[in-house]
Design an enzyme around this catalytic site. Structure first.
Site, PDB file in Angstrom:
ATOM      1  N   GLY B 482      11.072 -53.847   2.610  1.00  0.00           N
ATOM      2  CA  GLY B 482      11.340 -53.891   1.184  1.00  0.00           C
ATOM      3  C   GLY B 482      12.715 -54.453   0.874  1.00  0.00           C
ATOM      4  N   ARG B 524      22.368 -54.139   9.550  1.00  0.00           N
ATOM      5  CA  ARG B 524      22.789 -55.077  10.579  1.00  0.00           C
ATOM      6  C   ARG B 524      22.021 -56.387  10.593  1.00  0.00           C
ATOM      7  NH1 ARG B 524      19.531 -55.450  14.729  1.00  0.00           N
ATOM      8  NH2 ARG B 524      21.092 -56.161  16.207  1.00  0.00           N
ATOM      9  N   THR B 526      21.086 -58.897   8.383  1.00  0.00           N
ATOM     10  CA  THR B 526      21.614 -60.154   7.846  1.00  0.00           C
ATOM     11  C   THR B 526      22.674 -60.715   8.781  1.00  0.00           C
ATOM     12  OG1 THR B 526      21.136 -59.560   5.576  1.00  0.00           O
ATOM     13  CG2 THR B 526      22.871 -61.193   5.919  1.00  0.00           C
ATOM     14  N   LYS B 704      27.380 -60.709   5.265  1.00  0.00           N
ATOM     15  CA  LYS B 704      27.192 -59.485   6.060  1.00  0.00           C
ATOM     16  C   LYS B 704      26.226 -58.582   5.308  1.00  0.00           C
ATOM     17  CE  LYS B 704      31.559 -57.652   4.278  1.00  0.00           C
ATOM     18  NZ  LYS B 704      32.976 -57.424   4.638  1.00  0.00           N
ATOM     19  N   GLY B 705      25.930 -57.444   5.871  1.00  0.00           N
ATOM     20  CA  GLY B 705      24.905 -56.557   5.332  1.00  0.00           C
ATOM     21  C   GLY B 705      25.274 -55.886   4.027  1.00  0.00           C
ATOM     22  N   VAL B 706      24.220 -55.432   3.324  1.00  0.00           N
ATOM     23  CA  VAL B 706      24.454 -54.840   1.997  1.00  0.00           C
ATOM     24  C   VAL B 706      23.482 -53.691   1.708  1.00  0.00           C
ATOM     25  CG1 VAL B 706      22.920 -56.430   0.763  1.00  0.00           C
ATOM     26  CG2 VAL B 706      24.930 -55.481  -0.423  1.00  0.00           C
ATOM     27  N   GLY B 707      22.701 -53.300   2.685  1.00  0.00           N
ATOM     28  CA  GLY B 707      21.648 -52.316   2.419  1.00  0.00           C
ATOM     29  C   GLY B 707      22.153 -50.940   2.056  1.00  0.00           C
ATOM     30  N   GLU B 708      23.351 -50.601   2.487  1.00  0.00           N
ATOM     31  CA  GLU B 708      23.817 -49.232   2.315  1.00  0.00           C
ATOM     32  C   GLU B 708      25.015 -49.102   1.385  1.00  0.00           C
ATOM     33  OE1 GLU B 708      23.331 -47.458   6.716  1.00  0.00           O
ATOM     34  OE2 GLU B 708      24.162 -49.484   6.649  1.00  0.00           O
TER      35      GLU B 708
END
Lengths: 756, 756
Positions: B482, B524, B526, B704-708
């Protein structure tokens, strides 16, 4: 330790004997519909009406589909590898008995079976032609216009040709054949015929279509997943990566499961129904889907007094049936070896692919070579006998030797024709005269030898993936159809990576993830995919060495992969992916002359020797000994090579002795395995199967293919042995007791009466 | 044209909205059995007897399985990423309510549901401990002995440790904290608590096990296909390549679908039953399988008179529940950022992972960071207010700036803490004083900011396959749950290959064919997989150029792939396979000091600003504005970044305001989404979601990542705003109206009576 050259057990054997091997016939999907095909009852005709009302009304029927439904999705629904001539379902016309006309879809296959009988089709019958020589006269024309597919660029000159049944005329001319024949003292000319035969897979054609969110998946029993993907994508106007072809193990293929069989139909049905659709052909339906080419071969040789063949003229008429399938390639690829494994200065070949109103014919084990060898090895034997030269000696005088040019102009390399011939002669104790026998039973012996070029130029790609524990996954699109390719390729990868073949897991063809391979056909896999796997394994090995270096492990030391991964990634993690594409060099034959300086990456050689007795009262023959000898380079798995030789020879026996698709006005009258006789276990004589000691220098591990070689020469060896025994010459296959008896009576001038 | 930086629509959107997206909940196999799990009703106890007779006798039941059956196949049936402490089914003892004790298998899931109620288990109850601080005293001990798994080599010193609930004590010491505290004028100390919370995936845990001829396939809703493969192979004692893990789309994961959930159980059941087996957890069962860590955080700071934080001491007790899962990594990885995004000379951190008799806790979005930020950003605000310094100014004075060393000793690079802080302040119009309101409703505002390091060192591998028509297949083991990874990775590959992302087909995780990736977690993908895909695409591009050269096409010219393939292979054939492995550099923290010169490849920064009003009569709060600001480098798809910020912030809101797994003696009393309240659409306030203009220099395409990131600081920002509005400080989550009211009454010295 070398993993190549060992007769390890087949890697898929356990799955097969425990019943866990995956075949599409077992495969089901939720909400799947079963399709049953209505097939044409006339050989050539215009469809006046199709009344589907009763079938649609039948309880449990989902829908009835005809060409008009298909054309809403595929406006031009014609497919084929060489010509785009074959409609998914008949459009306006039918061209052979058994052509697919309509399909009933139902959740229960028995409902589909019942309902398909309720469809009423009214045809206006048209004149039909069935014989290839007759059809070549173009008095009755099957198709209005030739439609080459464009995949094979050398067919472009045929575009739009009208009023002809000649789909292709392959011509080769070397030297001055006309001059040579004019100057010759001794000229021999014979005509031979090869009948329609079936490639009997115990698993008939079967395909499941699955509409997916990201395209369409076909689960299909195909020898050519990569081609099926391309052709379905072309038909649908989709990119390749929206079509996914999955192929598990096959229950036999023998060339019949090449190109498009049920796949186009099932693909479109699944898209129309928006549900998974399965069609599984019956044994009977196989006879209407694809057959081996019947062929007529007129062969003429000029021979010197000393027994050298100076010139040869070949004219081959291939009966392609109603749709070209790969027929034009059969007539071309086989055509250029029509003059045989002989060193002949002046050669002229005409090889015609002919449309008729029979069911389509295409690739079957041997790809036309058995038809040719049947003729040229019978012819060779007749000449030798006529000239009083021992048939083995006659061949020794004339065979192509290392470095000599083949009829195409290609120099022969690594073609152990002489060794194969010598081995047969040795195994037959040829020098020791045979006791002929007395009374009603007469003994004779005969030999035959043939060559085949590889299908070229074709690419194979492989991926070798080493996991963090050192276990290996090999992804490739080669299909294991019983020939043992999974085992061979495991050995190839294991040999390079110095592991046991048992640690190699094969990923079966799945075009989303297993890379391109032109197909599992033409005995090409060991050579082509063998190279690709070998090179991919070397690539993986190099990458593993680089990983060891990254991990700071001293160079040259031989750490197990698991330690390298753990050292590099701090835990059991990662993998190493080796890939390679292999394609041999190749120079296509010149369109004008048929000549090529490099026509094939390798030559397959196969010969047979037969020792038999003929019962002169019944015409029955009993084979005492069948010697099958091939050159397949250096076997990767000697036991698998022996079973391939054995299997091909048994198929050759069936072809020689009993297999014959009977037709009557285009109707097949023996379309069942009760009536169409293949070799049973009790029909198989004592056989010896030998691969001569040889090296294919440009092959992987010195190997080349072996799937077909032993089928080439069984029939002429038998015919030659019969001639040797009873002095009659059979020119038509199969050699049934009736045919032998009839020939014997003709020779004795007391023909069999038809009512005898 | 750049494909990176564009907000293209999600590639899987069409499949989802048309209902054709594949999820394991839909997935069935022929002859499949359904499993229903019997779960422990006691929190700690010895199993005296399990009576399965009635269940076995129930009509339609295939079998009932307990640990003794499992141990015939897996003699030591314990799994876990950090400790091998979790049994597949309870062996002799149970350690928490809801632990799996037995399974009923039946062809009908309703039969399994009914029969499981008929199993009678007799327990001898043992004393249990639930609170993490209480459990740290080791008066009641959950496990007799620690069993570190060995995967994480830094846990080796714990092997065999007895009579302790402390699974890990991560310690970090920098400078001279004791000296600094002794010398300090101003010392602040507070303790905060974070409750048990659930990672609510609308798709609960579900796994299908399929015994295959060549091993075992698991079709599972997992964020970690490669890990599941390794761990199942380890349990079974098989090589990796005999275990195949397939993962389609997930209906959410949020960290809970990491490591082993149902997979070990289903794997063994399928092998026992020799049939496919499916277990689909109910929503209720999710509460017993994995939760977020409840935590108690004692934080103490020494502050100079000018407002500089000189020293900080952090003690965090993480409630790991009955089995470690990844808890020890939470306590360590998050532990080392417990002192926050601040430049503090003297730091001391103790971060304890504690066993209790609650259901196990593990990774949930943020991986411990929300627990820490809740504490340190509340603490920071209290200090600022107490010292009369504006909270934004106070933070500006203390935040880590580019190039300054983090508490671990790692220099901060590409961590836009200042930019995130400034952007929140700007968006809040922080400089303009807030109208506080009068009467019963009071207005306030608050901010918070947090940082997170990436999970390291971990490898990602990708395969980019270009087909002969130029269409592209990308094989990777990143799971699209998702968060939009399919889209991001399509853009990354397309950007390198200069094509439209729509031509890239994603092959979802299938460990036979998609290469290793440690997992889709810790924001992690991306960064790590983004790099791997980029590099694999570059590899493919180079190979395509080499192919063009082989085909004799002039160098430097930009032929479409389809022409290159056709030229090289003489037809539409072949493909090009690019591969790459990416792993960032990393220096693990020293075991003694917790220090590292390179502790993370990147820092994720997330902050929140809240403007709210509190109803002082009811305790209800109404958020006027929620500003979420992150540094995620340069977004690959800005719209997906915004939805990730939005999604994380909404989850942060639920965590702040309502989510709380209630337990009573180890029993969960609100294990349903009717009683466990997550944010609904009407609960979501006006939000602004912003990624600051930034570049992660070592990231793929600067990303860099952005999910959290956006989940970190919502709760403390709300608590800080409430304090700002009504002068009360909440130290426990969630901030329910009751909690606010109770705090207000305490402040006003009129506590709420329990029966009020």
């Amino acid at each position: 330790m070398n993993q190549v050259g060992r007769s390890i057990p087949r890697v898929e054997a356990r799955a097969k004997v425990t019943g866990r091997a995956e075949y599409i016939h077992h495969f089901t999907l939720p909400h799947m519909l079963y399709g049953k095909v209505l097939r044409s009852t006339v050989a050539h005709g215009r469809i006046k009406t199709i009344d589907t009302a009763a079938a649609k009304a039948h309880s449990g029927v989902h829908s009835v589909v005809t060409a008009s439904d298909i054309m809403k999705i595929v406006p031009h629904p014609y497919y084929g590898p060489a010509f785009h001539d074959q409609p998914i379902l008949a459009v306006d016309k039918v061209f052979h008995v058994g052509q697919a006309v309509a399909v009933v879809l139902a959740e229960d296959p028995h409902v589909a079976d019942a309902a398909v009988q309720l469809i009423e089709v009214e045809y206006e019958e048209l004149p039909a032609v069935f014989d290839e020589v007759e059809a070549a006269k173009n008095e009755i024309v099957v198709h209005d216009e030739l439609k080459p597919a464009g995949t094979f660029t050398d067919l472009k000159h045929l575009v739009g040709r009208k009023n002809t049944n000649i789909a292709l005329d392959f011509q080769l001319k070397r030297g001055d054949p006309d001059g040579a024949f004019a100057a010759a003292n001794r000229v021999f000319e014979h005509t031979f015929r090869f009948p329609t035969q079936l490639a009997v897979s115990f698993e008939p054609f079967v395909t499941v279509g699955e509409p997916r969110a990201d395209g369409l998946t076909l689960h299909t029993a195909s020898q050519m997943p990569s081609f099926v993907r391309l052709e379905i994508a072309r038909l649908l106007g989709w990119p390749e990566n929206k079509v996914r072809i999955r192929v598990p193990l096959l229950g036999g293929g023998f060339g019949a499961k090449t190109y498009i069989k049920l796949e186009a139909l099932v693909a479109v049905l699944a898209l129309i129904a928006k549900r998974p659709v399965k069609i599984a052909a019956t044994m009977e339906e196989q006879f209407y889907i694809i057959n081996n080419h019947p062929a007529t071969f007129r062969i003429k040789s000029a021979v010197s007094d000393s027994g050298r063949v100076i010139a040869r003229e070949c004219e081959v008429w291939w009966n392609g049936g109603a749709f070209a399938d790969i027929g034009p390639r059969v007539s071309q690829k086989s055509g250029f070896t029509a003059s045989g494994p002989y060193d002949i200065e002046h050669v002229k070949i005409d090889s015609y692919e002919i449309y008729t109103n029979l069911p389509p014919t295409g690739a079957v084990r041997g790809f036309g070579i058995p038809q040719l060898v049947w003729a040229y090895e019978s012819h060779t034997d007749i000449i030798a006998r006529d000239m009083g030269i021992d048939p083995v000696e006659f061949r020794r005088m004339n065979i192509l030797r290392e470095g000599r040019p083949h009829a195409t102009g290609t120099d022969m390399r690594d073609a152990a024709i002489d060794k194969v011939l010598d081995t047969i002669a040795d195994e037959m104790n040829w020098k020791i005269p045979l006791a002929r026998g007395e009374g009603k039973t007469r003994r004779g012996r005969g030999i035959g030898i043939g060559i085949k070029a590889s299908i070229s130029p074709t690419a194979s790609v492989a991926i070798v993936n080493i996991s963090a524990d050192g276990s290996i996954t090999l992804s490739m699109s080669t299909v294991d159809m019983g020939q043992g390719s999974d085992t061979i390729m495991s050995q190839a990868a294991a040999d390079v990576l110095d592991v046991d073949p048992g640690v190699v897991k094969i990923v079966h063809p799945d075009t989303d993830v297993t890379p391109f391979d032109v197909g599992t056909l033409g005995s090409r896999s060991t050579f082509h995919m063998g190279h690709a796997v070998r090179l991919a394994a070397i690539d993986a090995k190099k990458k593993l060495e680089a990983l060891a270096e990254e991990a700071g492990l001293p160079k040259g030391t031989n750490y197990p992969p698991s330690e390298i991964f753990k050292k590099r990634y701090g835990m059991q993690a990662g993998n190493v992916i080796g890939t390679a594409t292999y394609m041999p060099t190749y120079v296509p034959p010149d369109k004008e002359t048929g000549m090529s300086s490099d026509v094939t990456p390798n030559w397959m050689i196969g010969g047979a020797g037969v020792d038999l007795e003929v019962d002169t009262e019944t015409g029955h023959i009993r084979i005492h000994k069948l010697i099958n000898v091939v050159d397949c380079g250096t076997p990767i798995n000697p036991e698998i090579v022996r079973t391939q030789i054995s299997g091909a020879a048994i198929m050759g026996l069936g072809s020689a002795l009993s297999e014959d698709v009977h037709t009557d006005g285009g109707q097949i009258t023996n379309a069942s395995l009760a009536d169409y006789k293949i070799m049973g276990i009790h029909d198989i004589p004592a056989m010896k199967n030998i691969a001569v000691d040889a090296v294919q220098k440009n092959g992987p591990f010195g190997a080349k293919g072996v799937g077909e070689s032993a089928i080439f020469a069984v029939a002429p060896a038998i015919a030659n042995a019969i001639d040797d025994a009873i002095g009659v010459r059979l020119t038509h296959l199969p050699i049934t007791p009736e045919a032998v008896l009839r020939a014997l009576r003709i020779k004795e001038n007391r023909p069999i009466e038809d009512d005898e």
